[in-house]
Scaffold this active site. Structure first.
Site, mmCIF file in Angstrom:
data_model
loop_
_atom_site.group_PDB
_atom_site.id
_atom_site.type_symbol
_atom_site.label_atom_id
_atom_site.label_comp_id
_atom_site.label_asym_id
_atom_site.label_seq_id
_atom_site.Cartn_x
_atom_site.Cartn_y
_atom_site.Cartn_z
ATOM 1 N N LYS A 1 -98.360 -96.064 52.423
ATOM 2 C CA LYS A 1 -98.073 -95.819 51.008
ATOM 3 C C LYS A 1 -99.274 -95.237 50.245
ATOM 4 O O LYS A 1 -99.110 -94.489 49.290
ATOM 5 C CB LYS A 1 -97.604 -97.110 50.339
ATOM 6 C CG LYS A 1 -96.319 -97.701 50.940
ATOM 7 C CD LYS A 1 -95.086 -96.919 50.551
ATOM 8 C CE LYS A 1 -93.806 -97.551 51.097
ATOM 9 N NZ LYS A 1 -92.608 -96.729 50.833
ATOM 10 N N SER B 1 -95.773 -97.919 60.522
ATOM 11 C CA SER B 1 -95.999 -97.620 59.103
ATOM 12 C C SER B 1 -96.865 -98.640 58.372
ATOM 13 O O SER B 1 -97.521 -98.300 57.398
ATOM 14 C CB SER B 1 -94.659 -97.465 58.389
ATOM 15 O OG SER B 1 -93.872 -98.628 58.544
ATOM 16 N N GLU C 1 -92.556 -98.824 41.109
ATOM 17 C CA GLU C 1 -91.661 -99.856 41.596
ATOM 18 C C GLU C 1 -92.168 -100.255 42.967
ATOM 19 O O GLU C 1 -92.898 -99.505 43.606
ATOM 20 C CB GLU C 1 -90.229 -99.310 41.710
ATOM 21 C CG GLU C 1 -89.911 -98.617 43.049
ATOM 22 C CD GLU C 1 -90.714 -97.345 43.306
ATOM 23 O OE1 GLU C 1 -91.246 -96.766 42.348
ATOM 24 O OE2 GLU C 1 -90.818 -96.935 44.485
HETATM 25 C C1 PLP Z 1 -94.860 -100.775 55.994
HETATM 26 C C2 PLP Z 1 -93.687 -100.108 55.397
HETATM 27 N N1 PLP Z 1 -92.950 -99.294 56.148
HETATM 28 C C3 PLP Z 1 -91.855 -98.668 55.645
HETATM 29 C C4 PLP Z 1 -91.443 -98.876 54.355
HETATM 30 C C5 PLP Z 1 -90.197 -98.208 53.893
HETATM 31 O O1 PLP Z 1 -90.414 -97.153 52.996
HETATM 32 P P1 PLP Z 1 -90.281 -95.656 53.459
HETATM 33 O O2 PLP Z 1 -88.947 -95.523 54.111
HETATM 34 O O3 PLP Z 1 -90.376 -94.894 52.187
HETATM 35 O O4 PLP Z 1 -91.386 -95.360 54.385
HETATM 36 C C6 PLP Z 1 -92.198 -99.714 53.525
HETATM 37 C C7 PLP Z 1 -91.784 -99.914 52.121
HETATM 38 O O5 PLP Z 1 -92.168 -100.741 51.420
HETATM 39 C C8 PLP Z 1 -93.341 -100.342 54.068
HETATM 40 O O6 PLP Z 1 -94.075 -101.157 53.319
#
Ligand code: PLP
Lengths: 275, 412
Positions: free
Chosen positions: B99, B388, B121
């Site tokens: 993020k 992620s 948000e």
């Molecule tokens: C570690 C992590 N992966 C994935 C997501 C999902 O969001 P996005 O689909 O925008 O990557 C989040 C959202 O809070 C997250 O914290």
């Protein structure tokens, strides 16, 4: 849809504005949430406000994610949806109300709902139940060509909104596209009663009047006869939303007549400020 | 997926109206139009200004710690018993998730626009933390809207946001999750738009947000391509990422979409089951609709009212998805599938025990799919997972769901 070829739905709206203008009166346009507390009550509220002096009504179609609305209207939408309100129900209430009163009714509906039903079907349904047009608060001019064409074809008004953040050239373009009337949003923000109207509002309305021939109604934040009077010094009318929705909600659990009496009193006072 | 020689590459989107094919656009109240135009202009100027890229790059390197590594998951690969699994370590970024790539970029844009107040948000809290972090670094005021249910299940992130000086406002309306937090942030913006920038946390929302967020996150995919070439001499066969709003997936996939030999897989939240209300898999079960300012796949009822959704993972617990994913879905370029709550929790355990990494519950969805898929593939195939984020934020909630005590032991 057959009657659309003879008399257009928007005619009713234009005739109403002409009659008020001829009588030297301004227009009071209350906003009513469909299905709060239930659809029968909504039909009664619509006829009551017409008797009490409302010239036009915006019928709010509840939507699950209304980002332009403050807490009062949001809560009314949530209450209505929690009771299982459907679009079918909203259209049938609109039909009953337009059979009982000649007051033009516009649907205030999110484009999410219009898109999902399909523009053609949404427009046909609106014509069939006697609506005069739409206000679609989340449809900016860039995205509105399809709905605009369908409304023109069906003779429905598609009321556009200008706001304090709209730059002048854009406001002019919006005013030119608006049919029925132009909705001048008084404040930058969500719907909800405010104690004071913003500085510069009168000048904005005056300027807008030089850019369009359609009537200009002012809404957002207007809750009292004094505010209606102030706005009507320059505009063609005032829209009152949250303040009326709150009055309906305050009577939750009480007999229907008590609620309608409260609504009648409030709208009578507001309408008097338009004279 | 017919890409005739005449048609432009899939990556050449959106158009001037923010359209990815038929998806995207800008369905917002007029009050926000001018700010979105301003953002679009300011982003175009920033892209054309080499000092912007230089400043962002230096932050990504010294502040975030980029590039993040591409790690061979040796024991997980062995356990799965098939294709090689590699992990793109976004969990090692400062604040523990991808993020931050977006919040630093948008923070710099806010400064360019002269806006000193930031709203955001957050669902899992990772975007909230990343926004609070950028604001602390840049000296901007920060308000974060977060569903009350998420405030509860992602408590460590709430604390971290507050420690960095952000105000966290719990949202009690609706389902008290991510969707309601976005509604509240938009409503704040309606009244504050002249002085405030809204740093949206995923590739969702009105144009130009989906494009801007994708661009800032694409550093993930660019690094992956470069490291793949360096570390195993070619591009991976398959790349997989979890999809909530879709920002880590979009950032990972976008640099790959014009490489047709690479299979791209997005994993949505399958929740408890495929029954309505029990999952959050918009592309798997939804239909085109308009939510939060753009046209995309949405979980909705027959009238267009947004449906209730469920996921064990707060960051995937969202009834919509970014419009570019809807485009990739309809073009057949990316496959979208889903993984259940239980499969994700099992993958969390597996990666914790076999790799020494606590993955976020969001990420665990992608890991579950990768482990399952690897088992059916040959050992010379390579699957890259976008890892992620890290799962510290989830540890207490996982213990609760597993019936463990707060310190992770079995109740006696
Ligand atoms: C570690 C992590 N992966 C994935 C997501 C999902 O969001 P996005 O689909 O925008 O990557 C989040 C959202 O809070 C997250 O914290």
């Amino acid at each position: 849809m057959t009657s659309a070829t003879t008399a257009k739905p928007i005619d009713k709206l234009e005739a109403m504005f002409a009659a008020n203008r001829a009588a030297g009166r301004k227009v009071l346009a209350p906003f009513v949430t469909a299905g709060d507390p239930d659809l029968d009550a909504t039909v009664d509220v619509l006829t009551t406000i017409a008797e009490a002096g409302a010239s036009l009504c915006e019928l709010g179609v509840p939507y699950s994610d209304p980002i332009a609305d403050g807490p009062v209207i949001q809560a009314s939408y949530t209450r209505a949806l929690d009771k299982g309100l459907t679009l079918e129900g909203v259209f049938s209430a609109a039909k009953q109300a337009s059979d009982r009163t000649s007051m033009p009714i516009l649907a205030m509906a999110s484009y999410s709902l219009v898109f999902r039903r399909g523009i053609d079907r949404f427009v046909a349904d609106a014509v069939a139940v006697g609506l005069a047009g739409f206000v679609v608060p989340d449809l900016p001019i860039e995205e509105s060509d399809d709905l605009d064409a369908a409304c023109r074809q069906a003779g429905l008004a598609l009321v556009r909104l200008v706001t304090p953040t709209t730059p002048p050239d854009r406001a002019e373009a919006i005013a030119k596209k608006s049919t029925g009337f132009l909705y001048c949003v008084s404040v930058a923000g969500v719907t909800g009663a405010r104690t004071q109207l913003p500085d510069g509002l009168v000048d904005r309305i005056r300027w807008l009047k030089t850019k369009t021939d359609v009537p200009i109604l002012v809404g957002f934040g207007i809750s009292s006869p004094d505010q209606v009077k102030a706005v009507c010094e320059v505009a063609d009318g005032a829209i009152v939303g949250s303040a009326l929705v709150r009055r309906v909600a305050e009577h939750a659990g009480q007999p229907r007549e008590a609620m309608l009496t409260g609504v009648r009193r409030f709208v009578t006072d507001l309408a008097a400020a338009c004279r | 997926m017919a890409s005739s020689p005449a048609s432009p590459p899939l990556s050449v989107v959106p158009d001037a109206y923010g359209r990815f094919g038929k998806f995207g656009g800008r369905y917002v109240p007029e009050t926000l139009s001018a700010a979105l135009d301003q953002l679009e202009r300011s982003y175009a100027e920033a892209v054309a200004d080499p000092t912007f890229a230089a400043e962002l790059d230096s932050l990504l390197s010294a502040f975030v710690g980029r590039p993040t590594p591409l790690l061979f998951a040796k024991r997980l690969t062995k356990l799965a018993g098939g294709a090689q699994i590699w992990l793109k370590r976004e969990d090692l970024s400062h604040t523990g998730a991808h993020k931050i790539n977006n919040t630093l970029g948008q923070g710099l844009l806010a400064i360019r626009m002269g806006k000193r107040r930031i709203i955001a948000e957050t669902g899992a809290g990772q975007h909230g933390v990343a926004t609070a972090t950028a604001c602390a670094r840049f000296g901007l005021e920060c308000v974060v809207y977060m569903g009350a249910e998420d405030v509860r299940r992602q408590a460590p992130n709430v604390r971290n946001m507050r420690l960095m000086g952000a105000e966290v406002r719990p949202v009690e309306s609706g389902s008290r999750t991510l969707r309601d937090a976005i509604n509240e942030a938009m409503r704040d913006w309606m009244g504050s738009v002249e002085t405030t920038h809204y740093i949206i946390g995923s590739v969702v929302g009105p144009h130009p947000f989906p494009r801007i967020v994708r661009d800032f996150q694409s550093v993930i995919g660019r690094e992956t391509i470069e490291m793949s070439r360096k570390q195993f001499g070619r591009l991976p066969d398959t790349v997989v990422a979890c999809v909530g709003g879709g920002s880590n997936a979009a950032g990972m996939f976008y640099p790959f979409v014009d490489h047709p030999g690479v299979r791209l897989v997005g994993v949505e939240a399958g929740g408890r089951s495929g029954d309505p209300g029990h999952h959050a898999a918009s592309l798997s079960y939804g239909s085109p609709g308009i939510l939060h300012g753009s046209l995309s796949y949405v979980l909705q009822d027959a009238d267009g009212q947004t449906a209730d959704v469920h996921s064990v993972s707060a960051g995937l617990d969202y009834p919509g998805v970014g419009p570019e994913h809807s485009y990739w879905h309809d073009m057949g370029r990316v496959e979208y599938t889903s993984v259940t709550d239980l499969e994700a929790l099992d993958a969390f355990d597996m990666v914790a025990r076999h790799e020494g990494i606590l993955p976020a519950l969001e990420t665990s969805h992608a890991l579950a799919w990768a482990a399952r898929e690897a088992a059916t593939r040959s050992p010379d195939e390579i699957i890259v997972v976008c890892l992620s984020g890290r799962g510290d934020k989830d540890a207490a909630e996982i213990a609760r769901l597993r019936g463990l005590t707060a310190d992770g032991s079995h109740p006696s």
